[in-house]
Enzyme design. Sequence first.
Site, short mmCIF file in Angstrom:
data_model
loop_
_atom_site.label_atom_id
_atom_site.label_comp_id
_atom_site.label_asym_id
_atom_site.label_seq_id
_atom_site.Cartn_x
_atom_site.Cartn_y
_atom_site.Cartn_z
N ASP A 151 6.92 -15.71 -13.94
CA ASP A 151 6.66 -15.41 -12.54
C ASP A 151 7.63 -16.21 -11.67
O ASP A 151 8.34 -17.11 -12.14
CB ASP A 151 5.19 -15.69 -12.18
N GLU A 188 -1.47 -13.21 -2.38
CA GLU A 188 -1.51 -14.40 -3.23
C GLU A 188 -2.38 -15.51 -2.63
O GLU A 188 -3.37 -15.26 -1.96
CB GLU A 188 -0.08 -14.86 -3.55
#
Length: 613
Positions: free
Chosen positions: A312, A507
């Site tokens: 990521d 997020e």
Amino acid sequence: MTHPYLNPSLDVESRVADLLGRMTLAEKIGQMTQAEKNSITPQAARGWAVGSVLSGGGGNPSPNNPKTWRAMVQAYLDAALETRLAIPLIYGVDAVHGHNNVVGATIFPHNIGLGAARDPALVERIGRATAVEVAATNVRWTFAPAVSVPQDIRWGRTYEGYGENTELVAQLGAALVRGLHGEELAQDTAVLATAKHFLADGGTKFGTSRPVDPQAMPQFGNVAPDAPDTPEHLETAIAQGVWQLDQGVADISEAELRAVHLPPYLAAMEAGALSIMVSFSSWGGLKMHAQKYLLTEVLKGELGFRGFLISDWGAIDQLDRDYIACIAQSINAGLDMIMVPYHYENFITTLTRAAENGDVSLARIDDAVRRILQVKFALGLFDRPHTDPALLGEVGSAAHRALAREAVRKSAVLLKNEGGVLPLSRSAPRLLVAGRGADDLGYQCGGWTIEWMGQPGQITNGTTILEGIRAAVAGAGQVIHAPDGDFAAGVTAGVGIVVLAEEPYAEGMGDRFDLTIPEEDVALVERVKERCQKVVVILLSGRPLIVTEPLANWDAFVAAWWPGTEGNGLSDLLFGDYPFTGKLSYTWPRSMAQIPRSALREGESLFPYGYGL
Ligand code: BGC
Ligand code: BGC
């Protein structure tokens, strides 16, 4: 004479073996590197033989439209074809609810809504339509589906998950993979799916978004100074309540890890997934990016994953103070391609050093590159590096918008309908419509739309809920709209519709202490109700919110999630052209004390999982 790897009639394995045998260490490391388009030019990508480039959330060309997107991506693809071995570059994006960075693309409901629709065939069709729009811009890779199984709706990524139930997530995640890949991976409308974020990103505990080992916290040297994850920024943000769960610690047993969070990956792999993104989160005292046991032994060994693992966004930087240790730990744990948003030169030179001094073995590098090349061959990139430009005509097409409208209809959940106020009559003399979500595509689309965080306003093309309502009544009755509920004195109606909307987020920026619906929203509904006999509340949100008290005064209540660009899917339901069929994919708690899910006792929720009138 052309080399065997360029011969399309040979099998993939021989082509990979031939190519790998011709590659230098620098070319191999290039294949393992994914840079972000804002920090690398096509020329630099060629010079460093970089194997992949991504657009992060909002990594858009200017002006932002399908054509400029296609040209932007093509410049990288063409640069790669000019490298010594002409190994094609693969471009990746977060097309997580349609090709959502692109102005003019069809935006589908976020996964939470598709979870409520409970229709794998629908998700597969959405995958196909999304892939066609993505491929139109020369992109052949998306970082979707999220197959998270969120257990705490305070998490800012709750909406990226299909639901709290493992089986539902497994079923729908697999359906999206099938749709994105289509019949044949080598066709130019096939878009490589990525199951993410491995493993248990949805199982983190509130307040654990902190370094596991403070000593081993990074210098963040590889991160842009204004990035949201620099220490200063993070401190301020945490003080404001965000980044509590995202990137946190899944404090659960291995049995729970395997029972709750692993099955969707198996389903995705069975559906053909060849790329898996590793999670920022931690388990068992280790960041997932350093989990050799789970990445290599379990996923690649025990479960036989044959594709490649992508890290990521800058996530390996969090492993250690020394960048070389970050690189060695992650690649030795099993990461094959590293997402390096900013300083790709530093990554490449440091990995080269690690390879030269033996911190990372050449065998591990060959294995990583072999996995990446296999996928590139399977996608047909060597044989046809660009997609058909005629696909541009399909971006935001009427057929795709009709599909999105169907998905909106199927995803909305009717939670209350006192006295049968819904469906509404088209011939009512007057309807009052209020709420910031009624006539705003940005609020309808939520996070991960045009910008990383999403953004209110006329951010792209589509139909707002208000426009859908106006079209549905088509002059039969009067529709009066006042976002703040300040209608002219004396204006009354039989029914008022209030569209409440959570501010968009993505997020950890969407992590919250408190999910209680804001006072202003409650007051707005009350003001509208003073003028109307009945009030219908539609909520646009990335998760259930606490509405227990105000709900008593609402006649009807619809959870519409973040439905995307086709707001007329809601008017289809409001006027009874179609019945409500959506069922909650998350339990709807009565109070904050019932969050996380483990704190909730059976039968005590406001609306149970699977509820919907
Ligand atoms: C997110 C991923 C995303 C990646 C690329 C990360 O911050 O966690 O879900 O795919 O960025 O945009
Ligand atoms: C990028 C996102 C990424 C995030 C991670 C943003 O700047 O646009 O794609 O997920 O940073 O911190």
